[in-house]
Design an enzyme around this catalytic site. Structure first.
Site, PDB file in Angstrom:
ATOM      1  N   CYS A  36      42.706  44.837  35.310  1.00 17.03           N
ATOM      2  CA  CYS A  36      44.054  44.958  35.873  1.00 17.03           C
ATOM      3  C   CYS A  36      44.301  43.984  37.017  1.00 17.03           C
ATOM      4  O   CYS A  36      45.362  44.011  37.637  1.00 17.03           O
ATOM      5  CB  CYS A  36      44.303  46.402  36.277  1.00 17.03           C
ATOM      6  SG  CYS A  36      44.160  47.498  34.845  1.00 17.03           S
ATOM      7  N   HIS A  52      52.336  50.611  34.864  1.00 18.15           N
ATOM      8  CA  HIS A  52      51.229  49.689  35.106  1.00 18.15           C
ATOM      9  C   HIS A  52      51.150  48.718  33.930  1.00 18.15           C
ATOM     10  O   HIS A  52      50.760  49.098  32.830  1.00 18.15           O
ATOM     11  CB  HIS A  52      49.932  50.489  35.244  1.00 18.15           C
ATOM     12  CG  HIS A  52      48.762  49.668  35.696  1.00 18.15           C
ATOM     13  ND1 HIS A  52      48.812  48.302  35.839  1.00 18.15           N
ATOM     14  CD2 HIS A  52      47.508  50.049  36.055  1.00 18.15           C
ATOM     15  CE1 HIS A  52      47.629  47.871  36.261  1.00 18.15           C
ATOM     16  NE2 HIS A  52      46.818  48.904  36.390  1.00 18.15           N
ATOM     17  N   HIS A  60      48.722  47.451  44.845  1.00 23.31           N
ATOM     18  CA  HIS A  60      48.362  47.713  43.453  1.00 23.31           C
ATOM     19  C   HIS A  60      48.907  49.100  43.086  1.00 23.31           C
ATOM     20  O   HIS A  60      49.486  49.273  42.036  1.00 23.31           O
ATOM     21  CB  HIS A  60      46.848  47.631  43.290  1.00 23.31           C
ATOM     22  CG  HIS A  60      46.391  47.667  41.865  1.00 23.31           C
ATOM     23  ND1 HIS A  60      46.885  46.812  40.903  1.00 23.31           N
ATOM     24  CD2 HIS A  60      45.501  48.459  41.219  1.00 23.31           C
ATOM     25  CE1 HIS A  60      46.311  47.073  39.736  1.00 23.31           C
ATOM     26  NE2 HIS A  60      45.476  48.066  39.897  1.00 23.31           N
TER      27      HIS A  60
END
Lengths: 448, 353
Positions: free
Chosen positions: A197, A373, A336
């Site tokens: 990620c 996400h 994040h």
């Protein structure tokens, strides 16, 4: 003319083009929807979601595309049922097209079957979702087989006997990067990177390094579509996704005490990076500057970070050092903030360690409450949002923040956008397997 | 360390880790390469009709001591983490926290193994059911191990190397089959030359004993090249850095470059096949020690050469790193200029002392 350099004597890396697609739309529309607090998260309708921990996703449902040809007509029709890598490829193409047009590289955008003269003056660095089988493919191949036994032996027999798969080349990781590199005539073989990620941020970091080594430009793309049945099961099994399915818009709650997982999302973004002087020389508008990139690998666990936050802290500190800025020069953190209990706690702890008392002067937001996400694309998507934040001096809201977590000591931009002069932003990206990558962006006014 | 485009620094290879079908470590591979008639080790049966070059039997716990770590990996990760450990040992940096903290990993990888038995079980249960999608969640939730996904994620070879060997500089994984194996070396060299890093651990691993990979290759018309299990890692560092810590070079990398994108069309099978046919050869006169090597017909400008795939099978991302480890070995034993050519090209030279 003297070369414009940063404090360490290196070429300055300007951003001259950006493209963005998320569940909230494309480009400017996407930004407006972000500021309005809209949510792109909705129930999944592409496949059954029974028994899944998470039954929602921030899917890109608008069948995009500027390109008019047979392949794309097909993609438009079959958008919801296409192989994920096909959507990955198309979203990557769309955002790169938008970024190159914004940067004024129209010459490389012409449909060119024969003309290979117009070359983008840099390489392609891309973060794209993994090339992998999806169950409709297994089922199709298996059906074509014969005999009682099931499994790979049967599927291999079927393929040897002539069974074909339309998108077989999407199983190869080189396919999407090569396609995009050829589409835009970028130089040399493209580099396709995976740092989980954090991949989108690493793709930009690779571009920054290339320009500092003397390249004129870099095209950096992050694109991800991993909304398929097995992916949802895997994340369910790892308890990484949010079980708050109703209402969907409240599923992702970055930094909120009741957060319980992330929401999987599709999206893509592209940035054209250029040597600052080269960009100025061709009269391009400077949209911002990538001041620094930093990374640090964690050694603790495959899905969890070092309890003292040392790897996240190291990545942030390395990016600040690379940017030549101190923590008190940072105006805002684009976090994040995945909405998992683990990430948000560790990110808050690490931010406190890096910024000390100054942390309460630094508004923090995560965009994932609205756009979910976007996995491998997240670092690139959030880079574009960070640069738009700098441009408009307004910070998008961190949605679904209603119950403060006593373990999270941050100034969260809760539920409403916030006006603030923002000149320098820290953008964080952290991934499974101890992958941590951070970027520092500025307006670029310091080099005028 | 100021990175600047004009700062061309010498790049040394100071550590090698190899495991393959022919053995483990440098001596075993040197012996295999210099045998009178080097023979590949091939398993024709296990995945028939696809012959594979199976991994030499190794005790993974020698480099991966914790059982918990071994349990959370599949073989491609075990092979790679093992080979990475050998390279770190060989370079003398294993366990040196200060050095490991500035050591950057660049791995090349695709996806890790699927679970063939779980896939077969699910397919059997879905058989002939037009509403198979309705059953799929339940079947997958029951049959997939929760940790399986951790063995499949591309970045989790590099991730496991960080966890097991405590390499914490940076961690990047390049994707894209064969070309990724070249790009990891190229990127490390470019960064060292520009002062963007001093110390790198670079490599890849392949497990040939997996039917899901055979299926991908068969679907793309690539299955006629036998796959080989292998792990190949190099420690690459700036000459200055190596000298300062007293490390001995095997070779210096005088050049490395990935071929242009025009030769990379994955649809062009013949092209790809040709380009994955990496050979190691001497550019100059044929030294005596290479005389026993398998001859390849494709070497025009090379007087004697090893065709890596003939001897080791095809390792996809690992093919170029394997070639680099072997070329480094040949260079260190014999000197001269060693050329590795295929989809990318590298030139190695012995460091003059």
């Amino acid at each position: 003319m003297t070369k414009t350099t940063d404090k360490q004597g290196r070429p300055v890396v300007a951003v001259t083009g950006m493209g963005l697609i998320t569940a909230l739309g494309k480009g400017q529309a996407n930004w407006t929807a972000l500021l309005e607090g809209k949510s792109g998260i909705k129930p999944i309708t592409r496949f059954p979601t029974d028994q899944l921990r998470s039954s929602v996703a921030a899917t890109v449902d608008e069948p995009l595309t500027r390109k008019q040809n047979r392949q794309y007509e097909q993609a438009r029709k079959e958008w919801g049922t296409a192989h994920c890598v096909q959507r990955t490829k198309i979203m990557g193409w769309e955002t790169a097209f938008a970024a190159l047009r914004m940067a004024g590289f129209d010459d490389v955008l012409v449909e060119r079957d024969n003309n290979k003269d117009d070359i983008f003056p840099g390489s392609l660095f891309i973060a794209a979702s993994p090339s992998e089988f999806e169950w409709p493919q297994f089922v199709d191949i298996s059906k074509a087989g014969s005999g009682e036994s099931m499994g790979y032996g049967r599927m291999l027999d079927a393929v040897r006997n002539g069974e074909k798969l339309d998108d077989a080349d999407l199983m190869l990781f080189a396919t999407v990067p090569n396609y995009l590199a050829k589409s835009f005539n970028t130089q040399g073989p493209p580099i396709s990177v995976c740092t989980a990620c954090a991949s989108g941020a690493t793709a930009i970091g690779l571009g920054v390094e290339a320009i500092r080594r003397g390249d004129k430009a870099a095209l950096c793309i992050g694109t991800d579509s991993t909304v398929h049945q097995e992916a949802m099961v895997r994340f369910s099994l790892l308890s990484a996704v949010s079980p708050h399915n109703d209402p969907p818009e409240a599923a992702s709650r970055p930094f909120d005490k009741t957060r319980a997982g992330f929401v999987i999302a599709e999206g893509a973004a592209a940035l054209v990076l250029e040597d600052y002087d080269a960009a100025k020389a061709r009269g391009a508008e400077i949209l911002g500057v990538v001041r620094g990139y930093g990374e640090r690998a964690d050694t603790f666990h495959r899905t969890r970070s070092m309890p003292d936050g040392s790897a996240m802290i190291g990545a942030m500190e390395n990016s600040l050092k690379d940017a030549g800025v101190t923590p008190d020069e940072i105006d805002h953190v684009n976090a994040h903030g995945t909405s998992t209990p683990e990430n948000d706690k560790m990110e808050a702890l690490s931010l406190n360690a890096v910024f000390g008392d100054h942390i309460m002067n630094v508004p923090v937001c995560s965009n994932k409450g609205q756009i979910g996400h976007t996995l491998l694309a997240a670092g690139t998507v959030e880079a574009v949002i960070s640069l738009l934040t700098i441009k408009h001096n307004i910070i998008p809201p961190n949605m679904n923040y209603h119950t403060p977590d006593p373990n999270i000591n941050l100034d969260i931009v809760a539920n409403e956008p916030r006006q603030k002069n923002v000149n320098i932003i820290l953008s964080n990206s952290f991934g499974f397997g101890g992958q941590n990558a951070c970027l520092v962006f500025s307006s670029g006014k310091e080099y005028e | 360390m100021a990175d600047s485009p004009n700062n061309d620094r010498e790049v040394w290879i100071t550590g090698i880790g190899i495991v393959s079908s022919l053995g483990e470590g440098l001596d075993a591979h040197w012996q295999a390469l210099t045998a009178d008639n080097p023979k590949p080790v091939v398993d024709e049966k296990s995945f028939a009709p696809y012959p594979i070059h199976p991994l030499f039997e190794i005790d993974f716990s020698k480099q991966i001591p914790k059982r918990g770590d071994l349990r959370q990996m599949e073989d491609w990760q075990r092979i790679g983490t093992y080979a990475a450990g050998l390279a770190l040992d060989d370079a003398g940096i294993k366990g040196d926290e200060e050095l490991l903290a500035k050591c950057h990993i660049i791995a090349a990888a695709g996806n890790g193994e699927r679970d063939p038995e779980a896939d077969a079980t699910v397919l059997a249960a879905l058989k002939d059911d037009p509403n198979w999608r309705e059953k799929l969640n339940d079947l997958l939730l029951t049959n997939l191990r929760p940790t399986l996904y951790l063995a499949q994620q591309t970045q989790l070879l590099a991730g496991n190397i960080s966890i097991v060997h405590k390499v914490t500089g940076g961690s990047r994984t390049f994707k894209g089959e064969e070309i990724a194996g070249v790009q990891i070396v190229e990127n490390a060299v470019q960064r060292i030359q520009a002062g963007q890093g001093e110390l790198f651990l670079v490599g890849a691993a392949n497990n040939a004993a997996r039917p899901d990979l055979h299926l991908i290759r068969e679907l793309n018309g690539l299955a006629d090249r036998s796959l080989g299990s292998m792990g190949a890692f190099l420690v690459i560092e700036s000459a200055e850095h190596a000298k300062a810590r007293g490390a001995k070079p095997y070779a210096k990398i005088s050049s490395v470059a990935a071929a242009g994108q025009e030769v990379m069309s994955v649809r062009s099978v013949n092209d790809l096949e040709h380009k994955t046919d990496w050979t190691i050869g001497h550019v100059n006169a044929p030294p005596v020690f290479l005389s026993g090597l398998a001859k390849s017909e494709k070497t025009q400008d090379q007087l004697s050469a090893i065709n890596i795939a003939d001897l080791f099978g095809h390792g996809i991302e690992s093919q170029f790193p394997l070639g680099m480890t072997l070329a480094t070995l040949v260079c260190s034993k014999g000197g001269g200029q060693i050329q590795l050519s295929g989809l990318g090209r590298a030139m190695l030279e012995k460091v003059k002392s």
